[in-house]
Write an enzyme that holds these catalytic residues in place. Structure first.
Site, PDB file in Angstrom:
ATOM      1  N   GLN A  98      54.408  34.659  41.466  1.00 44.46           N
ATOM      2  CA  GLN A  98      55.407  35.043  40.472  1.00 44.46           C
ATOM      3  C   GLN A  98      56.779  34.490  40.875  1.00 44.46           C
ATOM      4  OE1 GLN A  98      57.352  39.006  40.011  1.00 44.46           O
ATOM      5  NE2 GLN A  98      56.471  38.992  37.962  1.00 44.46           N
ATOM      6  N   TYR A 178      65.702  40.660  34.859  1.00 43.41           N
ATOM      7  CA  TYR A 178      66.109  39.549  35.721  1.00 43.41           C
ATOM      8  C   TYR A 178      66.590  38.367  34.859  1.00 43.41           C
ATOM      9  CZ  TYR A 178      64.135  42.610  39.154  1.00 43.41           C
ATOM     10  OH  TYR A 178      63.896  43.719  39.923  1.00 43.41           O
ATOM     11  N   GLY A 309      49.276  48.023  39.613  1.00 43.32           N
ATOM     12  CA  GLY A 309      50.294  47.878  40.639  1.00 43.32           C
ATOM     13  C   GLY A 309      50.035  48.816  41.793  1.00 43.32           C
TER      14      GLY A 309
HETATM   15  C1  LIG Z   1      56.461  48.499  44.988  1.00 38.26           C
HETATM   16  C2  LIG Z   1      56.552  47.819  43.658  1.00 38.26           C
HETATM   17  C3  LIG Z   1      57.183  46.585  43.563  1.00 38.26           C
HETATM   18  C4  LIG Z   1      57.240  45.911  42.339  1.00 38.26           C
HETATM   19  N1  LIG Z   1      57.776  44.643  42.301  1.00 38.26           N
HETATM   20  C5  LIG Z   1      57.629  43.894  41.179  1.00 38.26           C
HETATM   21  C6  LIG Z   1      57.934  42.501  41.179  1.00 38.26           C
HETATM   22  O1  LIG Z   1      58.323  41.896  42.188  1.00 38.26           O
HETATM   23  N2  LIG Z   1      57.741  41.815  40.020  1.00 38.26           N
HETATM   24  C7  LIG Z   1      57.278  42.427  38.876  1.00 38.26           C
HETATM   25  O2  LIG Z   1      57.098  41.771  37.854  1.00 38.26           O
HETATM   26  N3  LIG Z   1      56.979  43.744  38.856  1.00 38.26           N
HETATM   27  C8  LIG Z   1      57.106  44.470  39.977  1.00 38.26           C
HETATM   28  N4  LIG Z   1      56.688  45.782  39.978  1.00 38.26           N
HETATM   29  C9  LIG Z   1      56.097  46.357  38.756  1.00 38.26           C
HETATM   30  C10 LIG Z   1      54.580  46.152  38.765  1.00 38.26           C
HETATM   31  O3  LIG Z   1      54.244  44.786  38.620  1.00 38.26           O
HETATM   32  C11 LIG Z   1      53.903  46.941  37.627  1.00 38.26           C
HETATM   33  O4  LIG Z   1      54.374  46.459  36.376  1.00 38.26           O
HETATM   34  C12 LIG Z   1      54.207  48.416  37.736  1.00 38.26           C
HETATM   35  O5  LIG Z   1      53.993  48.865  39.061  1.00 38.26           O
HETATM   36  C13 LIG Z   1      53.349  49.237  36.795  1.00 38.26           C
HETATM   37  O6  LIG Z   1      52.006  49.220  37.155  1.00 38.26           O
HETATM   38  P1  LIG Z   1      51.322  50.472  37.923  1.00 38.26           P
HETATM   39  O7  LIG Z   1      51.632  51.695  37.107  1.00 38.26           O
HETATM   40  O8  LIG Z   1      49.859  50.124  37.931  1.00 38.26           O
HETATM   41  O9  LIG Z   1      51.910  50.549  39.293  1.00 38.26           O
HETATM   42  C14 LIG Z   1      56.672  46.495  41.182  1.00 38.26           C
HETATM   43  C15 LIG Z   1      56.053  47.751  41.285  1.00 38.26           C
HETATM   44  C16 LIG Z   1      55.972  48.404  42.495  1.00 38.26           C
HETATM   45  C17 LIG Z   1      55.249  49.721  42.585  1.00 38.26           C
END
Ligand SMILES: Cc1cc2nc3c(=O)[nH]c(=O)nc-3n(C[C@H](O)[C@H](O)[C@H](O)COP(=O)(O)O)c2cc1C
Length: 357
Positions: A98, A178, A309
């Site tokens: 990414q 972003y 995530g």
């Molecule tokens: C620790 C953490 C770091 C994240 N960093 C990013 C990132 O670098 N880029 C991004 O697009 N989303 C990031 N996200 C969002 C996740 O890609 C995802 O959209 C979000 O966690 C929702 O999914 P989940 O409910 O399954 O965790 C992050 C989420 C978490 C928990």
């Protein structure tokens, strides 16, 4: 019938299952943005994902927005990522990088003293995560037209390096407030040139960047992540439905690998229904999913693959746990972003302990 543990075509590749690992910043790289050996182990442990999408990686130093995040600009950074892709491929996995340029959501202390860049000089509300803790965002500097061309070229070169490092493709992070979303959204983009004003102009940056990425990698190795109406990083748009339907309509026949949509809160519009019917490539839905919710989305043909995530962060063998109906490890939020430590990174147990190399 689509199910999480059935194969799916995502652009050029065939994923053995529809359980995609979400991009997650983990802040474990060196001060110079180099991914270390723990990062190799972290992704290798998760190679059973249908597809891994890495944490956000800065395409150029000005794109860095968090302490200890990795880049793909220098030869040393590329060499470090090569170890990651080799380890994932050796375990039969697939991995996209990414590309994340934070734009105004950064701070001079992360940019060797430089002022963060943005479409317009509008200060976001909130705080940056810097080497000295959390500090207020500053007013960014407006990019000139010439500089915008330079940033687009940074994404092109980052894509070339990612492919050189062995990635199966690249994802443009155009979500979460972003730089790409700063251009897309009327609240952060008040330019009056080719890159601002009308929806056609606000979308131009994202389209130009994707075009540059596709020229390097092939469109079928490029994906995009968006999060319409996500109120994060001070982002706001006067007419998000118009913005995102325009963008996806433009992209629908490019032959992109996928469109990845993460919705937050309760958007006024059913974006999944709207955008999926517009887009021709694989449609990925993420955010707050359980196995059951993912199965329902797939059964009802609302998505082609589902993105996890926090559950993937805490369960290196998530597809296998889904297969056997095992309990899931709970994610430990205190170690999501930590100084370079193994705790909460590579010590979540798998059902069957992995063989040690
Ligand atoms: C620790 C953490 C770091 C994240 N960093 C990013 C990132 O670098 N880029 C991004 O697009 N989303 C990031 N996200 C969002 C996740 O890609 C995802 O959209 C979000 O966690 C929702 O999914 P989940 O409910 O399954 O965790 C992050 C989420 C978490 C928990």
């Amino acid at each position: 019938m689509k199910q999480v543990l059935t194969p799916v075509q995502i652009g050029r590749l065939v994923a053995p299952n529809r359980v995609v690992m979400a991009p997650m910043t983990r802040s474990r790289a060196s001060d110079d943005g180099v991914a270390g050996d723990m990062t190799v182990a972290y992704y290798a442990q998760r190679a059973s994902a249908g597809l891994i999408i890495t944490e956000g990686v800065f395409p150029s130093a000005m794109g860095k927005g968090y302490v200890h995040t990795p880049g793909i600009e220098t030869e040393v950074q590329v060499a470090a990522w090569k170890k990651v892709t080799e380890a994932v491929h050796a375990r039969g996995g697939r991995i996209f990088m990414q590309l994340m340029h934070c734009g105004r959501v950064s701070h001079p202390s992360l940019l060797n003293g430089a002022i963060p860049v943005a479409p317009s000089a509008i200060k976001p509300e909130g705080q940056a995560w810097t080497p000295v803790g959390q500090v207020d965002f500053v007013t960014p500097r407006e990019l000139s037209l010439e500089e915008i061309a330079g940033v687009i070229d940074d994404y092109r070169q980052a894509t070339r390096r990612a492919i050189e490092a062995g990635f199966d493709g690249v994802e443009l992070h155009a979500a979460s407030g972003y730089l790409p979303e700063q251009f897309l959204s009327s609240g952060s983009n008040q330019r009056q040139d080719l890159y601002g004003g009308s929806v056609e102009n606000r979308a131009r940056f994202v389209l130009d960047v994707l075009d540059a990425m596709a020229a390097e990698a092939g469109a079928d190795r490029v994906g995009i992540k968006i999060s319409p109406e996500m109120n994060y990083n001070s982002i706001s748009d006067a007419a998000p439905q118009e913005t995102y339907t325009y963008l996806v309509d433009k992209l629908k026949s490019w032959g992109l690998a996928y469109l990845h949509v993460a919705l937050f809160g309760s958007p006024k519009v059913d974006y999944h229904a709207l955008l999926r019917s517009q887009f021709e490539g694989a449609y990925l839905i993420g955010r707050g999913l359980t196995q059951e919710a993912a199965e329902t989305l797939l059964k009802e043909d609302k998505a082609d693959a589902t993105v996890f995530g926090a559950p993937f962060l805490a369960n290196p063998d998530l597809p296998e746990r889904f297969r056997v109906g095992a309990e899931l490890n709970a994610p430990d939020r205190t170690t999501f972003f930590a100084p370079p430590t193994a705790k909460g990174y590579i010590d979540y147990p798998a059902l069957v302990p992995a063989e040690v190399d």
